[in-house]
Scaffold this motif. Structure first.
Motif, mmCIF file in Angstrom:
data_model
loop_
_atom_site.group_PDB
_atom_site.id
_atom_site.type_symbol
_atom_site.label_atom_id
_atom_site.label_comp_id
_atom_site.label_asym_id
_atom_site.label_seq_id
_atom_site.Cartn_x
_atom_site.Cartn_y
_atom_site.Cartn_z
ATOM 1 N N LEU A 71 0.809 -1.216 0.000
ATOM 2 C CA LEU A 71 0.000 0.000 0.000
ATOM 3 C C LEU A 71 0.845 1.270 0.000
ATOM 4 O O LEU A 71 0.308 2.362 -0.184
ATOM 5 N N GLY A 72 2.141 1.133 0.248
ATOM 6 C CA GLY A 72 3.024 2.282 0.228
ATOM 7 C C GLY A 72 2.894 3.155 1.464
ATOM 8 O O GLY A 72 2.148 2.860 2.398
ATOM 9 N N LEU A 73 3.642 4.247 1.448
ATOM 10 C CA LEU A 73 3.607 5.187 2.571
ATOM 11 C C LEU A 73 2.215 5.766 2.774
ATOM 12 O O LEU A 73 1.747 5.910 3.912
ATOM 13 N N ALA A 74 1.522 6.075 1.683
ATOM 14 C CA ALA A 74 0.178 6.642 1.792
ATOM 15 C C ALA A 74 -0.767 5.679 2.496
ATOM 16 O O ALA A 74 -1.548 6.071 3.375
ATOM 17 N N GLY A 75 -0.693 4.399 2.135
ATOM 18 C CA GLY A 75 -1.579 3.415 2.741
ATOM 19 C C GLY A 75 -1.288 3.197 4.204
ATOM 20 O O GLY A 75 -2.205 3.115 5.033
ATOM 21 N N ILE A 76 -0.005 3.102 4.576
ATOM 22 C CA ILE A 76 0.325 2.828 5.971
ATOM 23 C C ILE A 76 0.033 4.040 6.840
ATOM 24 O O ILE A 76 -0.351 3.908 8.007
ATOM 25 N N VAL A 77 0.180 5.255 6.294
ATOM 26 C CA VAL A 77 -0.198 6.461 7.045
ATOM 27 C C VAL A 77 -1.704 6.471 7.305
ATOM 28 O O VAL A 77 -2.168 6.846 8.386
ATOM 29 N N ALA A 78 -2.486 6.047 6.308
ATOM 30 C CA ALA A 78 -3.940 5.978 6.490
ATOM 31 C C ALA A 78 -4.303 4.974 7.577
ATOM 32 O O ALA A 78 -5.186 5.240 8.416
ATOM 33 N N ILE A 79 -3.615 3.819 7.608
ATOM 34 C CA ILE A 79 -3.889 2.808 8.630
ATOM 35 C C ILE A 79 -3.499 3.317 10.011
ATOM 36 O O ILE A 79 -4.258 3.161 10.986
ATOM 37 N N VAL A 80 -2.338 3.959 10.110
ATOM 38 C CA VAL A 80 -1.913 4.519 11.404
ATOM 39 C C VAL A 80 -2.899 5.602 11.857
ATOM 40 O O VAL A 80 -3.213 5.706 13.047
ATOM 41 N N SER A 81 -3.423 6.373 10.912
ATOM 42 C CA SER A 81 -4.407 7.404 11.262
ATOM 43 C C SER A 81 -5.678 6.777 11.828
ATOM 44 O O SER A 81 -6.283 7.320 12.764
ATOM 45 N N LEU A 82 -6.092 5.641 11.272
ATOM 46 C CA LEU A 82 -7.255 4.934 11.821
ATOM 47 C C LEU A 82 -6.995 4.496 13.256
ATOM 48 O O LEU A 82 -7.871 4.620 14.125
ATOM 49 N N TYR A 83 -5.795 3.985 13.511
ATOM 50 C CA TYR A 83 -5.454 3.593 14.880
ATOM 51 C C TYR A 83 -5.481 4.793 15.821
ATOM 52 O O TYR A 83 -6.017 4.708 16.928
ATOM 53 N N ILE A 84 -4.887 5.892 15.397
ATOM 54 C CA ILE A 84 -4.862 7.080 16.259
ATOM 55 C C ILE A 84 -6.274 7.544 16.573
ATOM 56 O O ILE A 84 -6.596 7.896 17.720
ATOM 57 N N LEU A 85 -7.144 7.521 15.566
ATOM 58 C CA LEU A 85 -8.539 7.910 15.785
ATOM 59 C C LEU A 85 -9.221 6.944 16.757
ATOM 60 O O LEU A 85 -9.986 7.368 17.641
ATOM 61 N N LEU A 86 -8.925 5.649 16.624
ATOM 62 C CA LEU A 86 -9.500 4.663 17.534
ATOM 63 C C LEU A 86 -9.061 4.920 18.973
ATOM 64 O O LEU A 86 -9.884 4.900 19.899
ATOM 65 N N PHE A 87 -7.772 5.166 19.183
ATOM 66 C CA PHE A 87 -7.279 5.402 20.535
ATOM 67 C C PHE A 87 -7.882 6.673 21.133
ATOM 68 O O PHE A 87 -8.258 6.688 22.317
ATOM 69 N N THR A 88 -7.976 7.720 20.330
ATOM 70 C CA THR A 88 -8.507 8.976 20.859
ATOM 71 C C THR A 88 -9.987 8.851 21.212
ATOM 72 O O THR A 88 -10.442 9.471 22.179
ATOM 73 N N ARG A 145 -11.518 9.539 24.774
ATOM 74 C CA ARG A 145 -12.663 10.439 24.897
ATOM 75 C C ARG A 145 -13.746 9.808 25.773
ATOM 76 O O ARG A 145 -14.385 10.497 26.576
ATOM 77 N N ALA A 146 -13.949 8.516 25.605
ATOM 78 C CA ALA A 146 -14.915 7.822 26.467
ATOM 79 C C ALA A 146 -14.464 7.885 27.924
ATOM 80 O O ALA A 146 -15.281 8.055 28.835
ATOM 81 N N ALA A 147 -13.143 7.756 28.151
ATOM 82 C CA ALA A 147 -12.618 7.849 29.522
ATOM 83 C C ALA A 147 -12.871 9.221 30.111
ATOM 84 O O ALA A 147 -13.238 9.348 31.293
ATOM 85 N N LEU A 148 -12.682 10.260 29.321
ATOM 86 C CA LEU A 148 -12.905 11.619 29.821
ATOM 87 C C LEU A 148 -14.381 11.883 30.089
ATOM 88 O O LEU A 148 -14.733 12.640 30.996
ATOM 89 N N GLY A 149 -15.259 11.272 29.308
ATOM 90 C CA GLY A 149 -16.677 11.563 29.417
ATOM 91 C C GLY A 149 -17.388 10.858 30.549
ATOM 92 O O GLY A 149 -18.374 11.377 31.080
ATOM 93 N N THR A 150 -16.915 9.672 30.933
ATOM 94 C CA THR A 150 -17.621 8.933 31.978
ATOM 95 C C THR A 150 -17.369 9.558 33.344
ATOM 96 O O THR A 150 -16.328 10.158 33.592
ATOM 97 N N ARG A 151 -18.329 9.416 34.254
ATOM 98 C CA ARG A 151 -18.271 10.131 35.520
ATOM 99 C C ARG A 151 -17.729 9.319 36.681
ATOM 100 O O ARG A 151 -17.443 9.872 37.729
ATOM 101 N N ASP A 152 -17.578 8.013 36.532
ATOM 102 C CA ASP A 152 -17.078 7.217 37.653
ATOM 103 C C ASP A 152 -15.592 6.932 37.483
ATOM 104 O O ASP A 152 -15.132 6.676 36.360
ATOM 105 N N PRO A 153 -14.812 6.980 38.566
ATOM 106 C CA PRO A 153 -13.361 6.761 38.479
ATOM 107 C C PRO A 153 -12.990 5.398 37.894
ATOM 108 O O PRO A 153 -12.013 5.290 37.157
ATOM 109 N N PHE A 154 -13.758 4.361 38.217
ATOM 110 C CA PHE A 154 -13.457 3.035 37.692
ATOM 111 C C PHE A 154 -13.540 3.024 36.171
ATOM 112 O O PHE A 154 -12.655 2.506 35.473
#
Length: 468
Positions: A345-362, A366-375
């Motif tokens: 897939l080349g550099l363009a393809g692997i950058v797109a895949i890494v971007s998907l991972y970054i979006l998944l982690f964020t 975001r879910a961690a920041l939004g929930t109200r209980d410490p656990f």
């Protein structure tokens, strides 16, 4: 209901549209593999396309019924990554004469259905807090199993991390990152005040008391034990890194990170001096292009160097799915699948895949920041970080940023245990994100709500942790 609560929407229709795009990406990748090799789109292709579509639809329906306010982006990202992984593995199957792609599709079906069951039956993530110490016991058992005669699959590629389940092999360590995450989240949310008790202050850093360092020392001992007895450097780093980030999130104290880095550096230095397999990996990383190191077996750098040349040959846009020769790299469909994708897939393809991972982690953070209980905050943060750290360790090793370890790339690499564990993590993140985004009732609690809230979090404040 307040105006703020009224504007919150489930956004399941947005998820359905994104799922359609994800399926086009995943199924389209498999079609490209066949077409680039001048192969007809036969019954096997259509069976795979139908299976992925049905699985995505089933999970989407479960979300509509059981977690209607869950994050609408997480599932489409995972479906796209899973589909790309299956396509790449099938591309490698053609050259190797194997059927790892078919096995990956079967494990995808099992993993999606189990994750959907977790989402269906786990109505509130806080119920997991009841099993804090049970999770620790389960973690210990799972880590010991690969060393038990009769159950252990023995030493495979230098590591004793597999067990046999009839004709199948399974890596319990992949599940341990979930059970340890539950334990750390439960323990830290219940004992945060104790851990924060004043200790000695050195400059701007406040260090904990010696008797409060037990959890970190225990986590360090577990990670070292995995390294010593199972020879698994990657999982050792993953487990200890998981605890380090969770205790930092719980306390906001940099002193814990400093102590953790000292323990990790000390353990890593000792391991490099004591264990030959660790020193060989470091030597293969530092001196990868040395002919003697390249040709050495085992512990040589041939896998790393061939992966680097494969990625270089992919250039900017890649050779095209099914047109490269990533099969020349050892373990191209598991440890080195990132190099395989970069070649085709080349550099363009692997950058797109890494971007998907970054979006998944964020989205997980975001879910961690939004929930109200410490656990829930700690669990979502820990599980998201575990996937992020796992990607960093394996991608860093493939690109020779750090020593190469034997971890899998989530959702892409061939391997049923990794796929199952990461789909369960996705289910838990979706459950927590549903709780974070769901409008809150302003009236009196119903009997069902009182029973849900009562046991798990009665002793825990409902608001966010101070400092977060």
């Amino acid at each position: 209901m307040s105006q703020q609560n009224a504007v919150v929407k489930p956004r399941r229709n947005v998820e359905a549209l994104l799922l359609l795009v994800a399926l086009i990406i995943g199924i389209g990748a498999s079609a490209m593999v066949s077409l680039d090799r001048n192969e007809a789109l036969g019954s096997g292709f259509w069976f795979q396309a139908g299976t992925l579509t049905v699985l995505a639809a089933v999970f989407h329906v479960v979300l509509r019924v059981r977690a209607s306010y869950a994050d609408p982006v997480i599932l489409p990202i995972v479906v796209a990554l899973n589909g790309i992984g299956i396509a790449m593995i099938q591309s490698l199957d053609t050259a190797a004469g194997t059927d790892a792609g078919g096995n990956q599709l079967k494990w995808t079906a099992v993993s999606v259905l189990i994750a959907a069951a977790v989402l269906w039956f786990l109505k509130d993530h806080r119920l997991l807090r009841r099993y804090t110490f049970i999770s620790l016991a389960v973690s210990a058992v799972l880590l010991i199993l690969p060393l038990v005669p009769g159950v252990s699959a023995g030493d495979i590629n230098g590591a004793s991390v597999w067990i046999r389940l009839g004709p199948l092999q399974f890596q319990p360590g992949e599940i341990v990152k979930i059970t340890l995450g539950v334990f750390f989240a439960g323990y830290l949310s219940a004992n945060r005040d104790l851990i924060l008790l004043a200790g000695r202050k050195i400059g701007p850093l406040q260090f904990p008391r010696v008797k409060d360092m037990g959890p970190m020392v225990t986590a360090w001992a577990v990670s070292v034990g995995v390294l010593v007895f199972q020879h698994d450097l990657g999982m050792s780093i993953l487990f200890f890194g998981l605890f380090m980030v969770m205790i930092y999130v719980a306390t906001s104290r940099g002193s814990w990170l400093l102590l953790g880095l000292v323990l990790m550096a000390g353990g890593g230095y000792a391991a490099a001096k004591i264990f030959p397999h660790v020193s060989l990996r470091i030597d293969a990383w530092v001196n990868a292009f040395d002919p003697v190191v390249y040709e050495r077996f085992p512990g040589g750098s041939a896998q790393i160097v061939e992966g680097l040349f494969g990625m270089a040959s992919g250039g900017l846009l890649g050779e095209g799915l099914g047109l490269g020769r990533p099969d020349l790299v050892p373990f191209a469909n598991s440890d080195m699948i990132v190099a395989s994708l970069a070649e085709e897939l080349g550099l363009a393809g692997i950058v797109a895949i890494v971007s998907l991972y970054i979006l998944l982690f964020t989205r997980g953070f975001r879910a961690a920041l939004g929930t109200r209980d410490p656990f829930g905050k700690l669990l979502a943060c820990g599980l998201s970080f575990a996937m992020a750290l796992q990607c960093f360790i394996i991608m860093g090793g493939v690109t020779r940023l750090i020593p190469l370890t034997g971890l899998t790339t989530p959702f892409l690499s061939a391997g049923g245990s990794s796929l199952l564990a990461n789909w369960i993590i996705v289910a838990l993140l979706l459950r927590i994100s549903d709780a974070a985004r769901r409008p809150h009732a302003t009236g009196p609690l119903t009997t069902e709500a009182e029973e849900t809230v009562a046991s798990p979090d009665r002793k825990t404040p409902a608001g966010p942790m101070p400092g977060h």
